[in-house]
Design a protein around this motif. Structure first.
Motif, mmCIF file in Angstrom:
data_model
loop_
_atom_site.group_PDB
_atom_site.id
_atom_site.type_symbol
_atom_site.label_atom_id
_atom_site.label_comp_id
_atom_site.label_asym_id
_atom_site.label_seq_id
_atom_site.Cartn_x
_atom_site.Cartn_y
_atom_site.Cartn_z
ATOM 1 N N LEU A 65 12.319 26.143 24.445
ATOM 2 C CA LEU A 65 13.043 26.523 25.661
ATOM 3 C C LEU A 65 12.190 27.406 26.562
ATOM 4 C CD1 LEU A 65 15.698 26.655 27.297
ATOM 5 C CD2 LEU A 65 16.366 28.603 25.874
ATOM 6 N N ARG A 66 11.438 28.324 25.992
ATOM 7 C CA ARG A 66 10.661 29.255 26.819
ATOM 8 C C ARG A 66 9.414 28.598 27.423
ATOM 9 N NH1 ARG A 66 9.863 31.173 21.628
ATOM 10 N NH2 ARG A 66 7.710 31.130 20.850
ATOM 11 N N ASP A 67 9.133 27.332 27.066
ATOM 12 C CA ASP A 67 8.009 26.622 27.666
ATOM 13 C C ASP A 67 8.435 25.746 28.837
ATOM 14 O OD1 ASP A 67 6.198 27.700 25.868
ATOM 15 O OD2 ASP A 67 6.462 26.076 24.417
ATOM 16 N N VAL A 68 9.742 25.675 29.112
ATOM 17 C CA VAL A 68 10.247 24.797 30.172
ATOM 18 C C VAL A 68 10.239 25.560 31.495
ATOM 19 C CG1 VAL A 68 12.171 23.390 30.946
ATOM 20 C CG2 VAL A 68 11.701 23.601 28.506
ATOM 21 N N PRO A 69 9.520 25.055 32.512
ATOM 22 C CA PRO A 69 9.420 25.770 33.788
ATOM 23 C C PRO A 69 10.611 25.518 34.699
ATOM 24 C CG PRO A 69 8.091 23.800 33.890
ATOM 25 C CD PRO A 69 8.671 23.848 32.493
ATOM 26 N N VAL A 70 11.778 25.896 34.245
ATOM 27 C CA VAL A 70 12.991 25.738 35.030
ATOM 28 C C VAL A 70 14.024 26.699 34.473
ATOM 29 C CG1 VAL A 70 13.966 23.938 33.555
ATOM 30 C CG2 VAL A 70 14.644 24.051 35.959
ATOM 31 N N SER A 71 14.931 27.141 35.311
ATOM 32 C CA SER A 71 16.025 27.985 34.843
ATOM 33 C C SER A 71 16.994 27.126 34.048
ATOM 34 C CB SER A 71 16.737 28.628 36.035
ATOM 35 O OG SER A 71 17.789 29.452 35.601
ATOM 36 N N ILE A 72 17.128 27.416 32.775
ATOM 37 C CA ILE A 72 17.926 26.570 31.892
ATOM 38 C C ILE A 72 18.630 27.429 30.863
ATOM 39 C CG2 ILE A 72 15.836 26.162 30.523
ATOM 40 C CD1 ILE A 72 17.001 23.557 29.571
ATOM 41 N N LEU A 73 19.850 27.071 30.547
ATOM 42 C CA LEU A 73 20.612 27.706 29.489
ATOM 43 C C LEU A 73 21.048 26.636 28.502
ATOM 44 C CD1 LEU A 73 23.112 30.578 29.762
ATOM 45 C CD2 LEU A 73 23.739 28.588 28.399
ATOM 46 N N ALA A 74 20.742 26.833 27.228
ATOM 47 C CA ALA A 74 21.062 25.841 26.199
ATOM 48 C C ALA A 74 22.139 26.388 25.271
ATOM 49 C CB ALA A 74 19.819 25.488 25.392
ATOM 50 N N MET A 523 4.909 32.833 29.471
ATOM 51 C CA MET A 523 4.639 31.768 30.436
ATOM 52 C C MET A 523 5.171 32.184 31.797
ATOM 53 S SD MET A 523 6.315 29.013 32.165
ATOM 54 C CE MET A 523 7.703 28.482 31.161
ATOM 55 N N PHE A 524 4.307 32.066 32.826
ATOM 56 C CA PHE A 524 4.701 32.275 34.214
ATOM 57 C C PHE A 524 4.758 30.918 34.894
ATOM 58 C CE2 PHE A 524 2.419 36.049 32.824
ATOM 59 C CZ PHE A 524 3.221 37.098 33.270
ATOM 60 N N TYR A 525 5.722 30.754 35.818
ATOM 61 C CA TYR A 525 5.816 29.469 36.485
ATOM 62 C C TYR A 525 6.297 29.636 37.924
ATOM 63 C CZ TYR A 525 10.933 29.612 35.967
ATOM 64 O OH TYR A 525 12.261 29.947 36.045
ATOM 65 N N GLY A 526 5.929 28.649 38.713
ATOM 66 C CA GLY A 526 6.442 28.520 40.069
ATOM 67 C C GLY A 526 6.798 27.067 40.313
ATOM 68 N N LYS A 527 7.884 26.822 41.047
ATOM 69 C CA LYS A 527 8.363 25.452 41.218
ATOM 70 C C LYS A 527 8.842 25.233 42.646
ATOM 71 C CE LYS A 527 11.770 22.175 39.338
ATOM 72 N NZ LYS A 527 12.865 21.994 38.361
ATOM 73 N N PHE A 528 8.447 24.090 43.195
ATOM 74 C CA PHE A 528 8.973 23.621 44.478
ATOM 75 C C PHE A 528 9.547 22.228 44.258
ATOM 76 C CE2 PHE A 528 8.164 20.561 47.881
ATOM 77 C CZ PHE A 528 8.984 21.069 48.887
ATOM 78 N N VAL A 529 10.736 21.973 44.804
ATOM 79 C CA VAL A 529 11.355 20.654 44.678
ATOM 80 C C VAL A 529 12.231 20.387 45.888
ATOM 81 C CG1 VAL A 529 13.294 21.593 43.322
ATOM 82 C CG2 VAL A 529 12.770 19.153 43.198
ATOM 83 N N LYS A 530 12.254 19.137 46.294
ATOM 84 C CA LYS A 530 13.132 18.712 47.380
ATOM 85 C C LYS A 530 13.939 17.517 46.905
ATOM 86 C CE LYS A 530 13.292 17.541 52.298
ATOM 87 N NZ LYS A 530 12.522 17.371 53.555
ATOM 88 N N GLY A 531 15.254 17.621 46.986
ATOM 89 C CA GLY A 531 16.135 16.568 46.502
ATOM 90 C C GLY A 531 17.087 16.078 47.566
ATOM 91 N N ALA A 532 17.746 14.966 47.281
ATOM 92 C CA ALA A 532 18.687 14.372 48.238
ATOM 93 C C ALA A 532 19.835 13.727 47.491
ATOM 94 C CB ALA A 532 17.989 13.347 49.125
ATOM 95 N N LYS A 533 20.992 13.691 48.141
ATOM 96 C CA LYS A 533 22.180 13.031 47.608
ATOM 97 C C LYS A 533 22.729 12.086 48.664
ATOM 98 C CE LYS A 533 25.907 15.542 46.668
ATOM 99 N NZ LYS A 533 27.208 15.035 47.145
ATOM 100 N N GLN A 534 23.122 10.907 48.227
ATOM 101 C CA GLN A 534 23.517 9.818 49.124
ATOM 102 C C GLN A 534 24.717 10.184 49.994
ATOM 103 O OE1 GLN A 534 24.645 6.274 46.990
ATOM 104 N NE2 GLN A 534 24.172 4.924 48.699
#
Length: 782
Positions: A65-74, A523-534
């Protein structure tokens, strides 16, 4: 049921897709297990070694879990079972910044202050079970059972999931059959509401290369938390059941095949809505406007003769294939979903004045292929996704005008939508490990979306005696063009029938992730993402009497989200303390929003909205057996450009007669979000002879928030804290477990949803949560 279709052709396509995938693979196959959750079984156990690693599959591969570069709760399946959680709506007590309300006919799911309310939308918070998209609001009602793990992924998820989601995703993994015989079962009884939950599963090895697992679920809640003064019954009540079968085959050393079928039946009777404000019209006075443990709904009496209910009948057929081709792994997921839902909901008035029926039929065929290669210095994944879904929905809005002294006959407004969507998308993701510590991941999904829709708004006399089995033909036979003028006067909607409303959209959705790992513990991370919904078509569109109807106005635009996130995750060398900290900002353009105005829902696009904040989580194990987990969150989610929001009840009263009141919600907070929230979970294992006793306490606290879509003060919920207790006893060999649980110890009933009351000017309805639950649970594992 409103819509009935033969699904033989789709099932044939399902198995044809499987056969095609198998044909692509070489006969030299190796058994490669699908997303295993063996480590997650003990993810929340604490040993003398300290904190155990949690294994997740958020990126379609097993990793810590701590290696995943995203905010996540399991959340492990064991924790769900211990907390007696069997519905997604119950996750709100353990997942920060997450809300899910089943109030009304259309469930609403929100993460970080954004989500979707409305039947015509694909969901901004996606639900994925075993890599298959369950993209409609009605799927939120399906039970949680025989679960390995639930992962809550926050922020846009566009690359590794078949359907893009702009606010986040629930990644649910069910238990898979292993190679040895295994059986587990649990039963619980909750005293305050006479609720029984029984679930379990059995894995049976059939040969050295084949095994089968069957799991079942039953939930029965006999006594709701609100008394209906009209019927004399306690509402709501549940009766839910499901069964799932999974066959796992490893015919050669490189090939794993999983075949799954699932059937779900969900039924809620009654409602949770109450009037809390008196009508300003003397002809529409209510007898009970107190927010308490009582409600009055006359839907089951004259003239409607239809009690409030929601029912869902669902089927899933799925085939997964994993093949190690030597240079990489080929994975295929083929699935067919068939979901029918029906519901009847009143406006919670004690007058026999209004009732809304909504029925939907959703069919989905999907096929995903992906190829994954890990070379050490460069890892890459590419693939394609196809989805063909049919969505049919029909709604009848019954208004008994004589009951409220309006000079119109009793009328029904019938609206429907018949929609076909096709999704063609390709995706690629490449990770370059530039050094042992530094890596860069870049990828994108390109989607072509086709949509063809028929939409109607018709008139009918009062439609009565509606049940789940009422057909569309039954209702259509009652429509009468001669009543259109009366419907226009009563509902301010124009009769029409639109055919072939066509949409074609193209979406390029990029994602870039940078990771820096100075050692294996941080682990330090930075993320950029652009998404769309129909985009789509508003089922309730009726134009206006002044301007008529327009094909263009019936449609709404696609929603886009651009997100930035930076964070750090780590664990101390002695494994006593694990931590994560993330900072994020997501901006939405043309946010899709459904709101209530007058007697029906309407759909609009918000110009711009934004969510930003900080999320932190700490797990601390100071001594063997003691585990402390805490989260803290700051959230600022607001509409940035929304000049045409629906007015509050008081604003409508102050508006000049005959005008449509709209308010500027720019700068106002979004619904269902608290600025501050957090959780605290403490458990301690105590060994007493051959037994292990584990007391635990969980607290979820949040600041105030609005439960309506227009920030009406009547729908404001003050800050609250919910406390859960659990005491479990199990032998050291852990083959059985017995526990006592208390959920919502302080009996805090809170608002789940609020809306202005249809046909009752000045009235307002609130839908209330469940109060305290006290129960016992026993379980065994062999």
């Amino acid at each position: 049921m409103l819509v009935t279709h033969k699904n033989t052709r789709i099932r044939k396509a399902l198995f044809a897709g499987t056969a095609i995938t198998l044909g692509m693979m070489s006969s030299n196959a190796f058994a490669q297990s699908t997303a295993s959750a063996t480590a997650a079984d003990t993810a929340e156990d604490v040993t003398s070694a300290g904190i155990q690693d949690i294994v997740v599959t958020a990126q379609k591969r097993e990793e810590r879990l701590r290696d995943v570069p995203v905010s996540i709760l399991a959340v492990s399946g064991e924790k769900l079972q211990d907390a007696n959680i069997a519905r997604l709506t119950d996750l709100v007590t353990i997942v920060p910044n997450f809300t899910l309300s089943l109030a009304g006919n259309a469930p609403t799911t929100n993460l970080r202050g954004f989500g979707t309310y409305g039947t015509q939308f694909a969901q901004s918070v996606g639900k994925f079970t075993d890599n298959v998209s369950y993209s409609r609001d009605l799927h939120a009602r399906l039970p949680l059972f025989d679960i390995e793990r639930v992962e809550v992924l926050k922020g846009p998820q566009v690359l590794l999931y078949g359907n893009s989601t702009t606010a986040g995703a629930l990644n649910i993994t069910t238990k898979q059959p292993g190679s040895e015989f295994e059986a587990d079962a649990s039963a619980s009884y909750e005293f305050n509401h006479d609720e029984t939950i029984v679930q379990g599963g059995v894995t049976v090895p059939l040969s050295d290369w084949a095994s089968f697992r069957v799991a079942g679920f039953f939930q029965n809640l006999d006594k709701g938390w609100l008394r209906n003064n009209f019927t004399g019954r306690d509402e709501p009540t549940f009766r839910n059941r499901a069964v799932r079968g999974t066959l796992r085959l490893t015919p050669t050393n490189d090939l794993t095949i999983s075949l799954k079928a699932e059937y779900d039946r969900v039924r809620d009777n009654g409602g949770t809505g109450q009037q809390i404000r008196q009508s300003t019209n003397p002809n529409r006075q209510q007898t009970d406007i107190t927010l308490d443990d009582y409600r009055t709904s006359t839907a089951s009496g004259a003239p409607f003769f239809s009690p409030e209910f929601v029912e869902v009948r669902h089927e899933t057929y799925q085939a997964d294939i994993s093949y190690d081709a030597g240079v990489g792994t080929i994975s295929s997921t083929t699935a067919y979903l068939n979901t029918r839902a029906g519901g009847s909901q009143s406006n919670t008035s004690d007058l026999p004045d209004y009732l809304n029926f909504l029925f939907t039929h959703y069919q989905q065929f999907s096929q995903e292929l992906r190829f994954t290669v890990n070379t050490g210095s460069i890892d890459y994944t590419f693939g394609g996704y196809f989805e063909d879904n049919k969505y049919k929905a029909a709604s009848v809005l019954d208004a008994n005008f004589p009951a409220i002294a309006v000079p119109l006959p009793a009328l029904g407004r019938y609206v429907d939508i018949d929609q076909r969507n096709k999704n063609y998308s390709v995706f690629a993701n490449l990770t370059a490990h530039l050094t042992d510590e530094f890596s860069v991941t870049a990828g994108a999904r390109y989607a072509i979306l086709h949509q063809n829709t028929d939409q109607s708004s018709l008139a009918a006399p009062l439609v009565t005696n509606v049940t789940f089995d009422t057909s569309q033909a039954d209702v259509l036979a009652q429509t009468d063009p001669a009543l259109c003028a009366l419907v226009q006067a009563g509902f301010a909607a124009v009769c029409h029938e639109f055919k072939d409303l066509k949409r074609k959209e193209y979406h390029f959705q990029p994602q870039v992730v940078i990771q820096y790992k100075p050692n294996s513990d941080i682990m330090f991370y930075g993320k950029f993402v652009k998404g769309a919904k129909q985009g789509g078509v508003d089922i309730a569109y009726g134009g206006t009497p002044a301007n008529g109807v327009s094909r263009e106005e019936a449609m709404f635009a696609p929603e886009t989200a651009t997100s930035f996130e930076v964070g750090v995750k780590g664990i101390t060398g002695d494994r006593m303390l694990e931590y994560s900290l993330g900072v994020f900002r997501t901006t939405f353009e043309d946010l899709q929003l459904s709101a209530f105005l007058g007697t029906s829902q309407f759909t609009t696009n918000v110009g711009k909205a934004r969510t930003q904040g900080v999320e932190a989580e700490v797990t601390f194990v100071p001594v063997t057996g003691l585990r402390i987990n805490a989260t803290a969150n700051y959230l600022d989610a607001t509409f940035r450009d929304f000049p045409n929001g629906v007015c509050t009840v008081e604003q409508i009263e102050a508006a000049p007669p005959g005008t449509v009141c709209m308010q500027d919600l720019s700068g106002r907070p979004t619904p269902f979000q608290s600025k501050y929230s957090g959780t605290l979970n403490v458990s301690y294992d105590i060994e007493a002879g051959d037994l292990r006793v584990t007391p635990g306490v969980s607290v979820m606290a949040k600041s105030g928030y609005y439960v309506g879509t227009n920030d009406d003060p009547l729908g404001y919920q003050k800050g609250l804290a919910l406390v859960d207790l659990n005491l479990a006893v199990t032998p050291v060999d852990s083959w059985w477990k017995a526990s006592v649980f208390v959920r919502n110890l302080t009996d805090k009933a809170y608002k789940e949803y609020g809306v202005a009351t249809a046909l009752i000017p000045g009235g307002y309805s609130i839908y209330m949560s469940r109060g305290r639950s006290i129960g016992v649970q026993v379980g065994a594992r062999f």
